[in-house]
Design a protein around this motif. Sequence first.
Motif, PDB file in Angstrom:
ATOM      1  N   ASP A 204       0.874  -0.888  -0.047  1.00  0.00           N
ATOM      2  CA  ASP A 204       0.324   0.349   0.181  1.00  0.00           C
ATOM      3  C   ASP A 204       0.949   1.103   0.304  1.00  0.00           C
ATOM      4  O   ASP A 204       1.947   1.273   0.935  1.00  0.00           O
ATOM      5  CB  ASP A 204      -1.150   0.221   1.309  1.00  0.00           C
ATOM      6  CG  ASP A 204      -2.035   0.808   1.178  1.00  0.00           C
ATOM      7  OD1 ASP A 204      -3.255   1.038   0.947  1.00  0.00           O
ATOM      8  OD2 ASP A 204      -1.457   1.929   1.464  1.00  0.00           O
ATOM      9  N   TRP A 205       1.121   2.000  -0.998  1.00  0.00           N
ATOM     10  CA  TRP A 205       1.725   2.994  -0.885  1.00  0.00           C
ATOM     11  C   TRP A 205       0.909   4.119  -2.144  1.00  0.00           C
ATOM     12  O   TRP A 205      -0.114   4.054  -3.106  1.00  0.00           O
ATOM     13  CB  TRP A 205       2.678   3.126  -1.849  1.00  0.00           C
ATOM     14  CG  TRP A 205       3.884   3.536  -1.782  1.00  0.00           C
ATOM     15  CD1 TRP A 205       4.546   4.681  -2.644  1.00  0.00           C
ATOM     16  CD2 TRP A 205       4.733   3.971  -0.804  1.00  0.00           C
ATOM     17  NE1 TRP A 205       5.746   6.118  -2.450  1.00  0.00           N
ATOM     18  CE2 TRP A 205       5.267   5.001  -0.793  1.00  0.00           C
ATOM     19  CE3 TRP A 205       4.523   3.260   0.663  1.00  0.00           C
ATOM     20  CZ2 TRP A 205       6.502   5.248  -0.149  1.00  0.00           C
ATOM     21  CZ3 TRP A 205       5.467   3.653   1.539  1.00  0.00           C
ATOM     22  CH2 TRP A 205       6.769   5.477   1.270  1.00  0.00           C
ATOM     23  N   CYS A 206       0.848   5.416  -1.257  1.00  0.00           N
ATOM     24  CA  CYS A 206       0.253   6.316  -1.415  1.00  0.00           C
ATOM     25  C   CYS A 206       0.934   7.382  -2.964  1.00  0.00           C
ATOM     26  O   CYS A 206      -0.336   8.119  -3.394  1.00  0.00           O
ATOM     27  CB  CYS A 206      -0.805   7.666  -0.788  1.00  0.00           C
ATOM     28  SG  CYS A 206      -1.999   8.295  -1.387  1.00  0.00           S
ATOM     29  N   ASN A 207       1.991   6.867  -3.159  1.00  0.00           N
ATOM     30  CA  ASN A 207       2.637   8.260  -4.153  1.00  0.00           C
ATOM     31  C   ASN A 207       2.995   7.278  -5.089  1.00  0.00           C
ATOM     32  O   ASN A 207       3.429   6.121  -5.174  1.00  0.00           O
ATOM     33  CB  ASN A 207       4.214   8.103  -3.684  1.00  0.00           C
ATOM     34  CG  ASN A 207       3.795   9.463  -2.160  1.00  0.00           C
ATOM     35  OD1 ASN A 207       3.199  10.211  -1.376  1.00  0.00           O
ATOM     36  ND2 ASN A 207       4.945   9.611  -1.546  1.00  0.00           N
ATOM     37  N   ALA A 208       2.696   8.058  -6.272  1.00  0.00           N
ATOM     38  CA  ALA A 208       2.268   7.488  -7.877  1.00  0.00           C
ATOM     39  C   ALA A 208       4.286   7.255  -7.994  1.00  0.00           C
ATOM     40  O   ALA A 208       4.794   7.995  -7.403  1.00  0.00           O
ATOM     41  CB  ALA A 208       1.815   8.452  -8.723  1.00  0.00           C
ATOM     42  N   GLY A 209       4.302   5.722  -8.967  1.00  0.00           N
ATOM     43  CA  GLY A 209       5.602   5.877  -9.415  1.00  0.00           C
ATOM     44  C   GLY A 209       5.660   5.138 -10.741  1.00  0.00           C
ATOM     45  O   GLY A 209       4.718   4.562 -11.255  1.00  0.00           O
ATOM     46  N   TRP A 210       6.840   5.549 -11.274  1.00  0.00           N
ATOM     47  CA  TRP A 210       6.644   5.211 -12.505  1.00  0.00           C
ATOM     48  C   TRP A 210       7.119   3.476 -12.338  1.00  0.00           C
ATOM     49  O   TRP A 210       7.536   2.950 -11.935  1.00  0.00           O
ATOM     50  CB  TRP A 210       7.994   5.519 -13.501  1.00  0.00           C
ATOM     51  CG  TRP A 210       8.457   6.989 -13.675  1.00  0.00           C
ATOM     52  CD1 TRP A 210       9.024   7.874 -13.073  1.00  0.00           C
ATOM     53  CD2 TRP A 210       7.588   7.586 -14.755  1.00  0.00           C
ATOM     54  NE1 TRP A 210       9.367   9.311 -13.705  1.00  0.00           N
ATOM     55  CE2 TRP A 210       8.434   8.685 -14.896  1.00  0.00           C
ATOM     56  CE3 TRP A 210       7.178   7.428 -15.483  1.00  0.00           C
ATOM     57  CZ2 TRP A 210       7.914   9.745 -16.163  1.00  0.00           C
ATOM     58  CZ3 TRP A 210       7.088   8.121 -16.717  1.00  0.00           C
ATOM     59  CH2 TRP A 210       7.233   9.702 -16.853  1.00  0.00           C
TER      60      TRP A 210
END
Length: 355
Positions: A204-210
Motif C-alpha cells: 500500500d503506497w500513496c505516491n505514484a511511481g514509474w
Amino acid sequence: MKNLLFLVLISVCWAEPHPDNSSLENERIIHIQAENGPRLLVVAEQAKIFSHRGGNVTLPCKFYHEHTSTAGSGTHKIRVKWTKLTSDYLKEVDVFVAMGHHRKSYGNYQGRVFLRESSENDASLIITNIILEDYGRYKCEVIEGLEDDTAVVALNLEGIVFPYSPRLGRYNLNFHEAQRACLDQDSVIASFDQLYDAWRSGLDWCNAGWLSDGSVQYPITKPREPCGGKNTVPGVRSYGFWDKDKSRYDVFCFTSNFNGRFYYLIHPTKLTYDEAVQACLKDGAQIAKVGQIFAAWKLLGYDRCDAGWLADGSVRYPISRPRKRCSPNEAAVRFVGFPDKKHKLYGVYCFRAYN
C-alpha cells in the motif's frame, strides 16, 4: 472446373464434433490441412516458470507435426528463434537463434543461453546465471520451410517491489532517472505485473511511481482521503502514460535474491555517513543498498531494530517481527529519512558479495 475445385476442397477439409460443449451437436470445427504435409505445431508445456536471480532455468518449448509422430519432415532445416517480448508488444529483443549446427546468442544473453535438445523436437531454452533484467515473456518460434508456429513462456522471478524516491523528495525523477535510481539500488524498475502481485500481497503506497512500460501507477489496499478517497475500491491505480523526459514521479523498483551477505555492522560507536562507508570497507564489504535491505527483509526474514546508513544516504531498518518501539503495527523496512551526512550519527548496514 467446378467439379475439380470441389474435389480439392474435399481433399483438404474435414469436420469433427465440438469437444467442449455437448449441446452443440450440430456444430463442427473445420480443419484445413496443407496438401504438401502435416502442420507444424509449437507447444510450451508450462506457460509460466519461476526462478530467482543467480539461478538457472529452462523455458519449455517443443515442436511437432500434426498427425505424425516425427519431429520434422526432413525436407527443410529447422530454425529455432527465441525472442523476449517488450511492453511495447511491437518490439522484440533477440535472445537466441539456432539452425543446424549454427548457434547465436545476443546482448547480455551471450554465454548464458543454449538449447536443451533432450530430443530431436526439443527447442527448450536454458538460461543460466539469471539476472533481474531476464524477467518477462519469451517467444519460442520454430520455422521449417514455409511453416512456422510460436509459443510464449513467462519467466517470473522471486523478489520484492519497493517504492523509491531520492534525497530531493517525492516526484523528482523522470523515467530515465528512475531507471538509473533503481539500478543504483541493486534493482530494476518494476513491471506492472510485479506491482500488481505486490499489491495482492499487501503493498500500500500513496505516491505514484514509474513502471517499466512508462506508465505511472500506485497500489492502494486501504482506501483513504489523501489516496483517491475513502469510498474508492482497493487496487492499482493508474495515472496513465506520461512524458518520459519531462514528467517527474517516484519509482517502483524490483529486486530479487543476492549473491552475498547482508548484515548490520557491530561497531563500538555510531557513525557519520563517510565513517559508515569506511567501516564497511574495513570489514571487507561495502555499504548496503536499498534493494539489498528490502531483499534481506522480505526474502530472508531479516529483522533488526537498529537504524543504519545505506549507500544512497538514507537511514532505514528492517522489521520482520513487529514489536513495541520497533514498528509495532506492521512488518516493514522503516524509513528514518536522509539525515545530515556530516553530523548525524547512526549504525550501518553492510553487504559482502560472495566470490
